[in-house]
Design an enzyme around this catalytic site. Sequence first.
Site, short mmCIF file in Angstrom:
data_model
loop_
_atom_site.label_atom_id
_atom_site.label_comp_id
_atom_site.label_asym_id
_atom_site.label_seq_id
_atom_site.Cartn_x
_atom_site.Cartn_y
_atom_site.Cartn_z
N LEU A 33 -0.50 -2.54 11.88
CA LEU A 33 -0.39 -3.54 10.81
C LEU A 33 -1.52 -3.43 9.79
CD1 LEU A 33 0.58 -6.68 12.96
CD2 LEU A 33 2.09 -4.93 11.96
N GLU A 35 -2.69 -4.93 5.51
CA GLU A 35 -2.64 -6.15 4.67
C GLU A 35 -1.23 -6.46 4.17
OE1 GLU A 35 -4.48 -8.79 3.83
OE2 GLU A 35 -5.87 -8.04 5.33
N HIS A 37 1.62 -5.99 5.82
CA HIS A 37 2.28 -6.73 6.91
C HIS A 37 1.70 -8.14 7.02
CE1 HIS A 37 2.67 -2.48 8.61
NE2 HIS A 37 3.93 -2.88 8.49
N GLN A 61 15.83 5.43 13.74
CA GLN A 61 15.73 5.58 12.29
C GLN A 61 14.94 6.82 11.88
OE1 GLN A 61 13.57 1.65 12.00
NE2 GLN A 61 12.47 2.66 10.35
N GLN A 149 8.74 -5.37 -0.45
CA GLN A 149 9.48 -4.74 -1.54
C GLN A 149 9.11 -3.27 -1.72
OE1 GLN A 149 10.21 -7.72 -4.77
NE2 GLN A 149 9.41 -6.01 -5.97
N ASP A 151 9.54 -1.02 0.48
CA ASP A 151 10.75 -0.35 0.96
C ASP A 151 11.94 -1.02 0.28
OD1 ASP A 151 9.66 1.45 3.19
OD2 ASP A 151 8.77 -0.48 3.65
N VAL A 177 1.94 -4.88 -1.55
CA VAL A 177 0.48 -5.09 -1.49
C VAL A 177 -0.17 -3.72 -1.65
CG1 VAL A 177 -1.45 -5.90 -0.10
CG2 VAL A 177 0.73 -7.11 -0.03
N MET A 185 0.18 -0.04 0.12
CA MET A 185 -0.21 0.02 1.54
C MET A 185 0.95 0.51 2.40
SD MET A 185 -2.82 -2.92 2.36
CE MET A 185 -4.26 -3.12 1.34
O1 PAF Z 1 9.99 -1.20 7.59
C1 PAF Z 1 9.83 -0.94 8.80
O2 PAF Z 1 8.71 -0.93 9.33
C2 PAF Z 1 11.03 -0.62 9.67
O3 PAF Z 1 11.96 0.13 8.97
C3 PAF Z 1 11.68 -1.86 10.31
C4 PAF Z 1 12.25 -2.80 9.27
C5 PAF Z 1 10.65 -2.60 11.14
C6 PAF Z 1 12.82 -1.45 11.23
O4 PAF Z 1 12.38 -0.62 12.25
#
Ligand code: PAF
Length: 290
Positions: A33, A35, A37, A61, A149, A151, A177, A185
């Site tokens: 994690l 800033e 997050h 994924q 945002q 992603d 951020v 980040m």
């Molecule tokens: O953005 C992420 O970290 C991941 O794609 C998520 C949303 C936690 C799904 O695994």
Amino acid sequence: MQIIKTPAELNAVSKKLRSEGKTIGLVPTMGYLHEGHKSLIRKSAEQNDVTIVSVFVNPTQFGPGEDLETYPRDLERDKQAAASAGAEYIFQPEPEDMYPDGYGTFVSVDSDITKILCGKTRPGHFRGVATVVTKLFNISMADRAYFGQKDAQQLAVIMRMVSDLNMNIEIVPCPIVREKDGLAMSSRNTYLSAEERGQALSLSAALKDAEKAVKGGETDLEKIKRNIRARISGSPLADIEYIESCAFPSLEPYGGKLVEKTLIALAVRFGKTRLIDNIIVEPENREVRA
Ligand code: PAF
């Protein structure tokens, strides 16, 4: 801070919270994690009685040859970061708890939204994201879920999925951020060498220039993208995957003239590290698209 390891355990906790009338915010993450997050966790803590942070490097994924094995992991650090930002629980399941033997159900958003931008080079990525996010929504029974945002395509895909499947959860988008020097980040920034990191600043600098140009009245999206490309190409280590513009959140491709809210998104590799960044711009003087 309580660490919950299994879906059954989290589901029992969430059922109890809901029976007590408490609202639940979920912050889905893959851990390590930062800033960015923490800003999602703070927002959730502000808006809900209880915040759950999921920390799960989701294997479905990642494509072949991607960084599933090397993705940074540090639960101790995550515990402190999540607690300091106001979370009550971390959900940290093992892959075999999320995808036990015989697992066979996937959620796939099949519209063009998953086929463009990152979807072109990461086939199957958004199917993995949609699947794990659906599972996290179901297990946590959250009222709201928080996504960054940065992603932007992931956010758009999740919004589409929630709408298409009538999921009973509110999606809360949160702003990007950035480090003090502008770099967006990301847990993956740790992969960058000092030289790559220095050159990666061209991404945010190019997007900032684009924002300035739009504020100054520029509406030619092709010119804006050409300028972004030229700025980033000035960094010899940058390998540009795409620089594209589209509507947000529909992700309908937009070129030509900037007439409405538009996402300008890019993906660029520096060595082994793939970085994404974006801005959302609106024309200074709004017209109606012909
Ligand atoms: O953005 C992420 O970290 C991941 O794609 C998520 C949303 C936690 C799904 O695994």
